[in-house]
Design a protein around this motif. Structure first.
Motif, PDB file in Angstrom:
ATOM      1  N   ASN A  37       0.832  -1.209   0.000  1.00  0.00           N
ATOM      2  CA  ASN A  37       0.000   0.000   0.000  1.00  0.00           C
ATOM      3  C   ASN A  37       0.862   1.253   0.000  1.00  0.00           C
ATOM      4  OD1 ASN A  37      -2.307  -1.565   0.060  1.00  0.00           O
ATOM      5  ND2 ASN A  37      -2.511  -1.471   2.289  1.00  0.00           N
ATOM      6  N   ALA A  38       1.970   1.197   0.724  1.00  0.00           N
ATOM      7  CA  ALA A  38       2.891   2.340   0.743  1.00  0.00           C
ATOM      8  C   ALA A  38       3.450   2.599  -0.654  1.00  0.00           C
ATOM      9  CB  ALA A  38       4.017   2.085   1.736  1.00  0.00           C
ATOM     10  N   LYS A  39       3.826   1.536  -1.346  1.00  0.00           N
ATOM     11  CA  LYS A  39       4.370   1.674  -2.702  1.00  0.00           C
ATOM     12  C   LYS A  39       3.317   2.231  -3.660  1.00  0.00           C
ATOM     13  CE  LYS A  39       7.863  -1.999  -2.549  1.00  0.00           C
ATOM     14  NZ  LYS A  39       8.261  -3.333  -3.078  1.00  0.00           N
ATOM     15  N   LYS A  40       2.093   1.760  -3.506  1.00  0.00           N
ATOM     16  CA  LYS A  40       1.005   2.203  -4.392  1.00  0.00           C
ATOM     17  C   LYS A  40       0.770   3.705  -4.274  1.00  0.00           C
ATOM     18  CE  LYS A  40      -3.860   1.306  -5.451  1.00  0.00           C
ATOM     19  NZ  LYS A  40      -5.070   0.528  -5.077  1.00  0.00           N
ATOM     20  N   LEU A  41       0.751   4.210  -3.029  1.00  0.00           N
ATOM     21  CA  LEU A  41       0.538   5.647  -2.839  1.00  0.00           C
ATOM     22  C   LEU A  41       1.782   6.442  -3.224  1.00  0.00           C
ATOM     23  CD1 LEU A  41      -1.137   8.034  -1.997  1.00  0.00           C
ATOM     24  CD2 LEU A  41      -0.553   7.573   0.401  1.00  0.00           C
ATOM     25  N   ALA A  42       2.953   5.949  -2.886  1.00  0.00           N
ATOM     26  CA  ALA A  42       4.194   6.663  -3.185  1.00  0.00           C
ATOM     27  C   ALA A  42       4.366   6.907  -4.680  1.00  0.00           C
ATOM     28  CB  ALA A  42       5.392   5.891  -2.634  1.00  0.00           C
ATOM     29  N   LYS A  43       3.836   6.010  -5.504  1.00  0.00           N
ATOM     30  CA  LYS A  43       3.934   6.157  -6.958  1.00  0.00           C
ATOM     31  C   LYS A  43       3.197   7.394  -7.469  1.00  0.00           C
ATOM     32  CE  LYS A  43       4.607   1.290  -8.249  1.00  0.00           C
ATOM     33  NZ  LYS A  43       3.985   0.113  -8.904  1.00  0.00           N
ATOM     34  N   LYS A  44       2.253   7.889  -6.668  1.00  0.00           N
ATOM     35  CA  LYS A  44       1.501   9.082  -7.076  1.00  0.00           C
ATOM     36  C   LYS A  44       2.324  10.356  -6.938  1.00  0.00           C
ATOM     37  CE  LYS A  44      -3.035   7.186  -5.760  1.00  0.00           C
ATOM     38  NZ  LYS A  44      -3.719   7.258  -7.056  1.00  0.00           N
ATOM     39  N   PHE A  45       3.429  10.263  -6.206  1.00  0.00           N
ATOM     40  CA  PHE A  45       4.237  11.441  -5.926  1.00  0.00           C
ATOM     41  C   PHE A  45       5.566  11.382  -6.689  1.00  0.00           C
ATOM     42  CE2 PHE A  45       1.897  10.480  -1.844  1.00  0.00           C
ATOM     43  CZ  PHE A  45       0.822  11.299  -2.159  1.00  0.00           C
ATOM     44  N   TYR A  46       6.209  12.516  -6.780  1.00  0.00           N
ATOM     45  CA  TYR A  46       7.385  12.647  -7.638  1.00  0.00           C
ATOM     46  C   TYR A  46       8.536  11.738  -7.214  1.00  0.00           C
ATOM     47  CZ  TYR A  46      11.439  14.666  -9.958  1.00  0.00           C
ATOM     48  OH  TYR A  46      12.582  14.830 -10.697  1.00  0.00           O
ATOM     49  N   ASP A  47       8.882  11.783  -5.930  1.00  0.00           N
ATOM     50  CA  ASP A  47      10.059  11.000  -5.517  1.00  0.00           C
ATOM     51  C   ASP A  47       9.920  10.537  -4.065  1.00  0.00           C
ATOM     52  OD1 ASP A  47      12.528   9.802  -5.907  1.00  0.00           O
ATOM     53  OD2 ASP A  47      13.643  11.551  -5.188  1.00  0.00           O
ATOM     54  N   ALA A  48       8.736  10.063  -3.697  1.00  0.00           N
ATOM     55  CA  ALA A  48       8.505   9.623  -2.323  1.00  0.00           C
ATOM     56  C   ALA A  48       9.039   8.207  -2.109  1.00  0.00           C
ATOM     57  CB  ALA A  48       7.019   9.671  -2.002  1.00  0.00           C
ATOM     58  N   ARG A  49       9.558   7.968  -0.916  1.00  0.00           N
ATOM     59  CA  ARG A  49      10.087   6.644  -0.593  1.00  0.00           C
ATOM     60  C   ARG A  49       9.050   5.865   0.215  1.00  0.00           C
ATOM     61  NH1 ARG A  49      12.740   4.282   3.790  1.00  0.00           N
ATOM     62  NH2 ARG A  49      12.679   6.246   4.962  1.00  0.00           N
ATOM     63  N   PRO A  50       8.624   4.689  -0.260  1.00  0.00           N
ATOM     64  CA  PRO A  50       7.676   3.879   0.500  1.00  0.00           C
ATOM     65  C   PRO A  50       8.391   3.099   1.603  1.00  0.00           C
ATOM     66  CG  PRO A  50       8.202   2.778  -1.552  1.00  0.00           C
ATOM     67  CD  PRO A  50       8.916   4.097  -1.583  1.00  0.00           C
ATOM     68  N   THR A  51       7.709   2.899   2.709  1.00  0.00           N
ATOM     69  CA  THR A  51       8.321   2.151   3.810  1.00  0.00           C
ATOM     70  C   THR A  51       7.242   1.532   4.695  1.00  0.00           C
ATOM     71  OG1 THR A  51       9.801   2.281   5.716  1.00  0.00           O
ATOM     72  CG2 THR A  51       8.446   4.219   5.261  1.00  0.00           C
ATOM     73  N   ASP A  52       7.610   0.422   5.345  1.00  0.00           N
ATOM     74  CA  ASP A  52       6.737  -0.175   6.348  1.00  0.00           C
ATOM     75  C   ASP A  52       7.391  -0.101   7.728  1.00  0.00           C
ATOM     76  OD1 ASP A  52       8.738  -2.003   5.969  1.00  0.00           O
ATOM     77  OD2 ASP A  52       7.430  -3.701   5.546  1.00  0.00           O
ATOM     78  N   GLN A  53       8.371   0.758   7.868  1.00  0.00           N
ATOM     79  CA  GLN A  53       9.089   0.962   9.130  1.00  0.00           C
ATOM     80  C   GLN A  53       8.857   2.384   9.640  1.00  0.00           C
ATOM     81  OE1 GLN A  53      10.760  -1.680  10.601  1.00  0.00           O
ATOM     82  NE2 GLN A  53       9.851  -2.798   8.877  1.00  0.00           N
ATOM     83  N   LEU A  54       8.730   2.521  10.956  1.00  0.00           N
ATOM     84  CA  LEU A  54       8.468   3.831  11.551  1.00  0.00           C
ATOM     85  C   LEU A  54       9.738   4.519  12.063  1.00  0.00           C
ATOM     86  CD1 LEU A  54       5.103   3.110  13.412  1.00  0.00           C
ATOM     87  CD2 LEU A  54       5.456   4.762  11.567  1.00  0.00           C
ATOM     88  N   ASP A  55      10.863   4.079  11.591  1.00  0.00           N
ATOM     89  CA  ASP A  55      12.123   4.723  11.952  1.00  0.00           C
ATOM     90  C   ASP A  55      12.485   5.758  10.882  1.00  0.00           C
ATOM     91  OD1 ASP A  55      14.639   5.540  12.670  1.00  0.00           O
ATOM     92  OD2 ASP A  55      15.462   3.526  12.933  1.00  0.00           O
ATOM     93  N   PHE A  56      12.283   7.042  11.217  1.00  0.00           N
ATOM     94  CA  PHE A  56      12.566   8.138  10.283  1.00  0.00           C
ATOM     95  C   PHE A  56      13.742   8.987  10.775  1.00  0.00           C
ATOM     96  CE2 PHE A  56       8.070   7.108   9.645  1.00  0.00           C
ATOM     97  CZ  PHE A  56       8.060   6.899   8.275  1.00  0.00           C
ATOM     98  N   SER A  57      14.652   8.346  11.472  1.00  0.00           N
ATOM     99  CA  SER A  57      15.792   9.067  12.046  1.00  0.00           C
ATOM    100  C   SER A  57      16.586   9.826  11.002  1.00  0.00           C
ATOM    101  CB  SER A  57      16.718   8.086  12.771  1.00  0.00           C
ATOM    102  OG  SER A  57      16.013   7.376  13.764  1.00  0.00           O
ATOM    103  N   ASP A  58      16.661   9.277   9.794  1.00  0.00           N
ATOM    104  CA  ASP A  58      17.469   9.890   8.733  1.00  0.00           C
ATOM    105  C   ASP A  58      16.651  10.751   7.775  1.00  0.00           C
ATOM    106  OD1 ASP A  58      19.754   8.606   9.719  1.00  0.00           O
ATOM    107  OD2 ASP A  58      19.329   6.792   8.548  1.00  0.00           O
TER     108      ASP A  58
END
Length: 303
Positions: A37-58
């Motif tokens: 589902n993350a990949k499906k939505l991310a494809k709608k945006f220019y350069d979004a990275r899909p992920t199933d992890q909640l670690d956004f430290s970087d």
């Protein structure tokens, strides 16, 4: 240029992400527990990275928008890892207090769009109110800036004010929609389609927003105290649906109380009983007339 990460891949995340990117906001990441589902939505945006992890430290995102079901917000807030820079974590719920995000990060807030969303219906965001709140003025200013990218209707509401707004929205939207579903079921047996109700519904809504108060435009058998029509309607509903009959009775009660002449469902029941008694009395009178005639005939025979 503002940078946003979407936590969620449902209707709210889809609509918000789409309109924000259209207005020049960069969508950095899209999170979903289901990476598909993350990949499906991310494809709608220019350069979004899909992920199933909640670690956004970087992550280099500045605002992280939690757009998940209300009962999942706390779990996300307790699990998410944010970057060291002054990132803001917000949720999009109308009923959930800001405090559920406390402890997640120093800067937390609310970014609540007052709208109902469907995947296949485009939203005109320039007409949608966005309600914001935050734990710090700097965060509130950033959220206001983000909201003003998509709508001029930006309001600062605290948790209590937002909760009352959400209650109003439930009545105006969710309950109204259910009543329309009831109407669609009832009209099926009339030979007409639900679409034939649209002019009536549209006029009702238009009138409600043009008058000082919607109650000023209230019409129908309840406010007319048309007990015969109410009884006829209840007779039909009692044969079809106890649930619809219950709704009809209680809305009638409320509307008649609003007008100061309370005639409740119990009194309508008594009207039923009175009419039945009248019918019974009429039958007895007819029987009495018949018996009287038979008695007279009997007496004639005796003579």
């Amino acid at each position: 240029m503002m940078r946003v990460t979407l936590i969620g891949s449902g209707r709210v995340a889809t609509h918000l992400g789409t309109v924000l990117e259209d207005k020049g906001v960069v969508i950095e990441e899209v999170y979903s527990r289901n990476k598909k589902n993350a990949k499906k939505l991310a494809k709608k945006f220019y350069d979004a990275r899909p992920t199933d992890q909640l670690d956004f430290s970087d992550s280099i995102a500045e605002i992280f928008i939690i757009a998940v079901a209300d009962n999942a917000i706390q779990e996300v807030a307790d699990t998410i890892k944010l970057p060291n820079h002054k990132a803001i974590l917000v949720h999009t719920s109308g009923a959930t207090p800001l405090e559920v995000l406390s402890g997640s990060t120093l800067y937390t807030g609310v970014f609540y769009p007052l709208q109902t969303f469907s995947f296949d219906k485009k939203i005109k965001f320039s007409e949608v109110p966005i309600c914001i709140d935050a734990t710090a003025k700097t965060a509130l200013d950033q959220l206001a800036q983000l909201a003003e990218v998509i709508t001029p209707k930006v309001f600062h509401l605290n948790s209590e004010e937002r909760k009352r707004l959400h209650i109003a929205a439930v009545f105006a939207c969710n309950f109204t929609n259910y009543l329309l579903e009831v109407s669609s079921q009832v009209i099926e047996t009339s030979g007409l389609s639900f679409q034939e109700l649209q002019p009536l519904v549209q006029e009702t809504i238009d009138k409600a927003f043009s008058l000082p108060s919607p109650i000023d435009g209230q019409t129908g058998p309840a406010v007319r105290h048309d007990h015969k029509t109410i009884k006829r309607h209840l007779d039909v509903l009692s044969l079809e649906s106890d649930e619809y009959k219950y709704l009809y009775e209680h809305f009638t009660d409320i509307l008649q109380n609003e007008k100061g002449q309370y005639v409740n469902a119990e009194m309508i029941k008594k009207l039923h009983e009175l009419e039945e008694q009248k019918d019974l009395q009429a039958q007895l009178n007819d029987m009495g007339d018949t018996l009287s005639q038979e008695d007279e005939d009997y007496l004639d025979l005796e003579e």
